[in-house]
Write a protein that holds these residues in place. Structure first.
Motif, PDB file in Angstrom:
ATOM      1  N   THR A  40      22.269  30.110  81.660  1.00 43.89           N
ATOM      2  CA  THR A  40      22.998  30.541  82.845  1.00 43.89           C
ATOM      3  C   THR A  40      23.774  31.826  82.545  1.00 43.89           C
ATOM      4  O   THR A  40      23.995  32.191  81.379  1.00 43.89           O
ATOM      5  CB  THR A  40      23.965  29.439  83.319  1.00 43.89           C
ATOM      6  OG1 THR A  40      24.834  29.086  82.244  1.00 43.89           O
ATOM      7  CG2 THR A  40      23.189  28.194  83.750  1.00 43.89           C
ATOM      8  N   GLN A  47      18.663  26.306  83.712  1.00 40.57           N
ATOM      9  CA  GLN A  47      19.719  26.849  84.560  1.00 40.57           C
ATOM     10  C   GLN A  47      20.027  25.776  85.613  1.00 40.57           C
ATOM     11  O   GLN A  47      20.421  24.679  85.265  1.00 40.57           O
ATOM     12  CB  GLN A  47      19.270  28.172  85.193  1.00 40.57           C
ATOM     13  CG  GLN A  47      19.010  29.273  84.172  1.00 40.57           C
ATOM     14  CD  GLN A  47      18.440  30.536  84.793  1.00 40.57           C
ATOM     15  OE1 GLN A  47      17.713  30.507  85.789  1.00 40.57           O
ATOM     16  NE2 GLN A  47      18.758  31.678  84.193  1.00 40.57           N
ATOM     17  N   GLN A  48      19.784  26.107  86.873  1.00 44.46           N
ATOM     18  CA  GLN A  48      19.927  25.096  87.927  1.00 44.46           C
ATOM     19  C   GLN A  48      18.812  24.063  87.835  1.00 44.46           C
ATOM     20  O   GLN A  48      18.939  22.941  88.306  1.00 44.46           O
ATOM     21  CB  GLN A  48      19.916  25.779  89.300  1.00 44.46           C
ATOM     22  CG  GLN A  48      20.196  24.832  90.450  1.00 44.46           C
ATOM     23  CD  GLN A  48      20.405  25.575  91.747  1.00 44.46           C
ATOM     24  OE1 GLN A  48      20.806  26.737  91.740  1.00 44.46           O
ATOM     25  NE2 GLN A  48      20.148  24.922  92.860  1.00 44.46           N
ATOM     26  N   LYS A  49      17.727  24.464  87.216  1.00 43.87           N
ATOM     27  CA  LYS A  49      16.620  23.550  86.943  1.00 43.87           C
ATOM     28  C   LYS A  49      16.060  23.883  85.563  1.00 43.87           C
ATOM     29  O   LYS A  49      16.379  24.925  84.974  1.00 43.87           O
ATOM     30  CB  LYS A  49      15.537  23.683  88.013  1.00 43.87           C
ATOM     31  CG  LYS A  49      14.896  25.059  88.072  1.00 43.87           C
ATOM     32  CD  LYS A  49      13.822  25.107  89.161  1.00 43.87           C
ATOM     33  CE  LYS A  49      13.154  26.487  89.191  1.00 43.87           C
ATOM     34  NZ  LYS A  49      12.087  26.528  90.231  1.00 43.87           N
ATOM     35  N   THR A  54      23.103  31.113  88.355  1.00 45.19           N
ATOM     36  CA  THR A  54      22.802  29.799  88.922  1.00 45.19           C
ATOM     37  C   THR A  54      23.795  28.773  88.389  1.00 45.19           C
ATOM     38  O   THR A  54      24.613  29.054  87.510  1.00 45.19           O
ATOM     39  CB  THR A  54      21.376  29.335  88.555  1.00 45.19           C
ATOM     40  OG1 THR A  54      21.340  29.017  87.157  1.00 45.19           O
ATOM     41  CG2 THR A  54      20.344  30.407  88.843  1.00 45.19           C
ATOM     42  N   ALA A  55      23.681  27.565  88.932  1.00 41.48           N
ATOM     43  CA  ALA A  55      24.467  26.437  88.446  1.00 41.48           C
ATOM     44  C   ALA A  55      23.864  25.932  87.129  1.00 41.48           C
ATOM     45  O   ALA A  55      22.827  26.414  86.674  1.00 41.48           O
ATOM     46  CB  ALA A  55      24.492  25.329  89.494  1.00 41.48           C
ATOM     47  N   THR A  56      24.529  24.944  86.521  1.00 41.74           N
ATOM     48  CA  THR A  56      24.112  24.400  85.221  1.00 41.74           C
ATOM     49  C   THR A  56      23.678  22.950  85.391  1.00 41.74           C
ATOM     50  O   THR A  56      24.478  22.114  85.829  1.00 41.74           O
ATOM     51  CB  THR A  56      25.275  24.475  84.209  1.00 41.74           C
ATOM     52  OG1 THR A  56      25.730  25.826  84.122  1.00 41.74           O
ATOM     53  CG2 THR A  56      24.826  23.996  82.842  1.00 41.74           C
ATOM     54  N   ASN A  57      22.439  22.663  85.028  1.00 42.96           N
ATOM     55  CA  ASN A  57      21.886  21.313  85.219  1.00 42.96           C
ATOM     56  C   ASN A  57      21.585  20.700  83.847  1.00 42.96           C
ATOM     57  O   ASN A  57      20.471  20.793  83.332  1.00 42.96           O
ATOM     58  CB  ASN A  57      20.610  21.374  86.069  1.00 42.96           C
ATOM     59  CG  ASN A  57      20.131  19.996  86.472  1.00 42.96           C
ATOM     60  OD1 ASN A  57      20.507  18.984  85.887  1.00 42.96           O
ATOM     61  ND2 ASN A  57      19.281  19.949  87.490  1.00 42.96           N
ATOM     62  N   ILE A  63      25.985  20.914  89.067  1.00 38.21           N
ATOM     63  CA  ILE A  63      25.109  20.849  90.234  1.00 38.21           C
ATOM     64  C   ILE A  63      25.869  20.185  91.380  1.00 38.21           C
ATOM     65  O   ILE A  63      26.430  19.100  91.231  1.00 38.21           O
ATOM     66  CB  ILE A  63      23.823  20.044  89.907  1.00 38.21           C
ATOM     67  CG1 ILE A  63      23.015  20.753  88.829  1.00 38.21           C
ATOM     68  CG2 ILE A  63      22.980  19.837  91.147  1.00 38.21           C
ATOM     69  CD1 ILE A  63      22.509  22.116  89.243  1.00 38.21           C
TER      70      ILE A  63
END
Length: 592
Positions: free
Chosen positions: A41, A83-85, A114-117, A147
């Motif tokens: 990210t 990242q988000q995925k 992006t968000a962190t998954n 997320i």
């Protein structure tokens, strides 16, 4: 300190009968399988005021890959950027690392904000675990799973804690590391507790830099006094070289040392020697108990060992052994080829009965062995069964006391003939000292099978009859026909009176003179040879000329016609054909 005494002896007996104990790795370590779960990210590169830890993280990853390539080039390395995925996995070829290409790919991900998954990334990493290998999951992140935004962060933290609790003890030969790259990645209490209570998970604070770290593959070592002296190899997750020692192993029975006083190449080799000489019975009498426990600690310089404490369990009971029927265990299938109305079996089965025999001590201790099923040959479209239940290649099977152990390969009729082999690689043994007379660690058993196709009795009979027919035809047309029905090799027959005709007879087996039109059947023409039919009303009945060496023989089936002066016509002479019932009838023939 070591533990011994009446109460301890009773506990060890109950422990041996009730609780399966962990196996230890000895000799060659298992293959290594490391999965790096890498946060890509934007915050890793300093986005929005976060510490920029991207360069040192890449430097750590590069150094680890280079160490692994040098010491264990056969290891499997997978990088899971997320990242988000979860992004596309990167499979690293340790024999040909292209770091600039790899670095460029990773740098490209960092541009996306992006968000962190973390939850899905960890679950994805579990998919790459191979329980026949030593597995290490290394998660590198600078934050929390966010997320759904900050309002959902506590829910995601609880979900991650559940995932880690489920991971604990789920897989054999598998350890996990949670690396906090910054203070912002400091774990909530729920996740921290899930890691603290699990012997397979470790957390490292790397906010001041990523230190050298590693873990031992096993926390418990079991050995038998009859094995001494012996070297036992533990896997170590870090392939670097570090000075090492073992402390706290003081006891009156065995001397325990770290070979060469170092951890190297992803291994810790522990050496065990009896302090009472080579007479094992002397040692056993001194122990005076089924087993003795010796706690110890492995220490290392310039490396954090996340599980330094080990328990050494020294047994002095008779060896617990397992014998498998593998020597000469060749399975052969000879199947019937479909022919006419015989369809053959839809599938045939190669079968190996391992007929496991556990020693009395192994039965009492409820010993077992787990093997990974491998297939050196391509087995696409073929089903593998263990005790009648389907198992896949690379799956695991367990051989236990008082239970059958039968492996089968179902070979469909469409599969060609050939060799179909299986291998059984030991990956985990419980309460076992020997498999087929050898230490069980990484014991590999090869099962060989051969499939051949044979003809049915009907097909054999049909081909035999056909062969006899072909042989007869060859003899008939090659030898017999020419002897029984010879052909004219040359010659011209001339009729001079009462009419004139020239007849070329070469290649025919007979010339038939008749007043009626005659034809020869195709079969007779092929079977015995061609007949030349000469038709003229002057002939009162049928007459024939056949070969007689270089001459010709005259014959009248009815006997009404005769040849004068002889029934054998020689070349250059004129012969008269006379009718015995009509003195005025005469036909002149000339043979050239």
């Amino acid at each position: 300190m070591y533990k011994n005494g009446p109460i301890s002896r009773i506990c060890w007996i109950l422990l041996a009968l009730i609780i399966p104990v962990c196996a230890f790795a000895q000799g060659q370590s298992r293959l290594r399988n490391t999965i790096y779960v890498l946060d890509c990210t934007g915050s890793m590169g300093g986005y929005n005021g976060a510490p920029d830890i991207w360069m040192p993280t890449k430097a750590f990853l590069k150094a680890e890959l280079e160490k692994e390539a040098k010491e264990n080039p056969s290891s499997q390395i997978t990088i899971l950027p997320f990242q988000q995925k979860v992004l596309h996995p990167i499979y690293v070829d340790l024999e040909n690392i292209s770091w600039p290409t790899l670095e460029k790919e990773l740098d490209g991900y960092l541009k996306n904000i992006t968000a962190t998954n973390i939850c899905d990334s960890w679950l994805e990493a579990e998919r790459y675990i191979d329980q026949a290998q030593e597995n290490y999951i290394i998660l590198l992140t600078d934050g929390h799973d966010n997320i759904g935004g900050s309002v959902n962060e506590s829910n995601r933290s609880e979900l991650l804690a559940q995932i880690l609790r489920s991971f604990c003890g789920k897989y054999r030969n598998t350890k996990g590391f949670y690396i906090e790259l910054t203070a912002a990645a400091s774990l909530p209490a729920g996740i921290q507790n899930a890691i603290d209570v699990c012997n397979d998970l470790y957390k490292l604070d790397a906010s001041a830099g990523i230190p050298s770290f590693g873990c031992n593959s096993d926390d418990v070592i079991h050995l038998n006094t009859r094995d001494l002296p012996v070297d036992i190899t533990l896997g170590f997750s870090n392939s670097g070289t570090f000075a090492a020692d073992i402390v706290g192993a003081e006891n009156p029975f065995v001397e325990v040392t770290v070979k060469d006083n170092r951890i190297a190449g992803g291994k810790v080799v522990l050496q065990f020697r009896s302090k009472l000489g080579d007479n094992i019975e002397t040692l056993n009498k001194a122990i005076n108990a089924p087993a003795v426990e010796i706690p110890a600690t492995i220490t290392g310089e310039d490396v954090i060992i996340t599980n330094p404490d080990i328990d050494i369990v020294l047994h002095n009971k008779p060896l617990r052994s397992l014998d498998l029927a593998t020597d000469g265990n060749l399975s052969e299938v000879s199947r019937v080829r479909p022919f006419l109305w015989i369809k053959g079996n839809p599938a045939d089965t190669l079968r190996w009965d391992l007929a496991p025999v556990f020693s009395h001590e192994a039965v009492l201790d409820r010993s077992s062995a787990m093997f990974k099923v491998g297939a050196p040959n391509e087995l696409a479209g073929k089903e593998i069964l263990f005790n009648g239940s389907p198992v896949g290649s690379d799956s695991t099977v367990s051989v236990q006391t008082e239970a059958p152990a039968v492996l089968e390969i179902v070979v469909p009729q469409s599969a060609g003939d050939g060799s179909f082999d299986l291998t059984l690689a030991e990956i985990h043994s419980v309460n076992l000292d020997r498999i087929n007379g050898q230490r069980p660690e990484h014991k590999i058993v090869t099962l060989s099978g051969v499939v051949t196709t044979r003809m049915s009795l009907l097909e054999v009979l049909c081909w035999s009859v056909l062969g006899l027919i072909v042989l007869f035809l060859l003899v008939w047309f090659g030898v017999l026909r020419n002897r029984l029905y010879p052909k004219f090799k040359k010659g011209i027959v001339t009729v001079q009176n009462p009419y004139f005709a020239t007849i070329r007879v070469k290649g025919y087996r007979s010339v038939v003179f008749s007043a009626q039109n005659r034809t020869q059947s195709l079969f007779d023409r092929l079977w015995r040879g061609k007949i030349l039919y000469h038709t003229n009303g002057a002939w009162p009945c049928e007459a024939q000329l056949t070969p007689a060496g270089t001459s010709m023989r005259f014959r009248c089936p009815s006997g009404a016609l005769v040849c004068d002066p002889s029934p054998v016509l020689t070349r250059g002479m004129t012969f008269k054909i006379l009718d015995v019932n009509n003195p005025s009838f005469k036909i002149d023939l000339n043979l050239n």
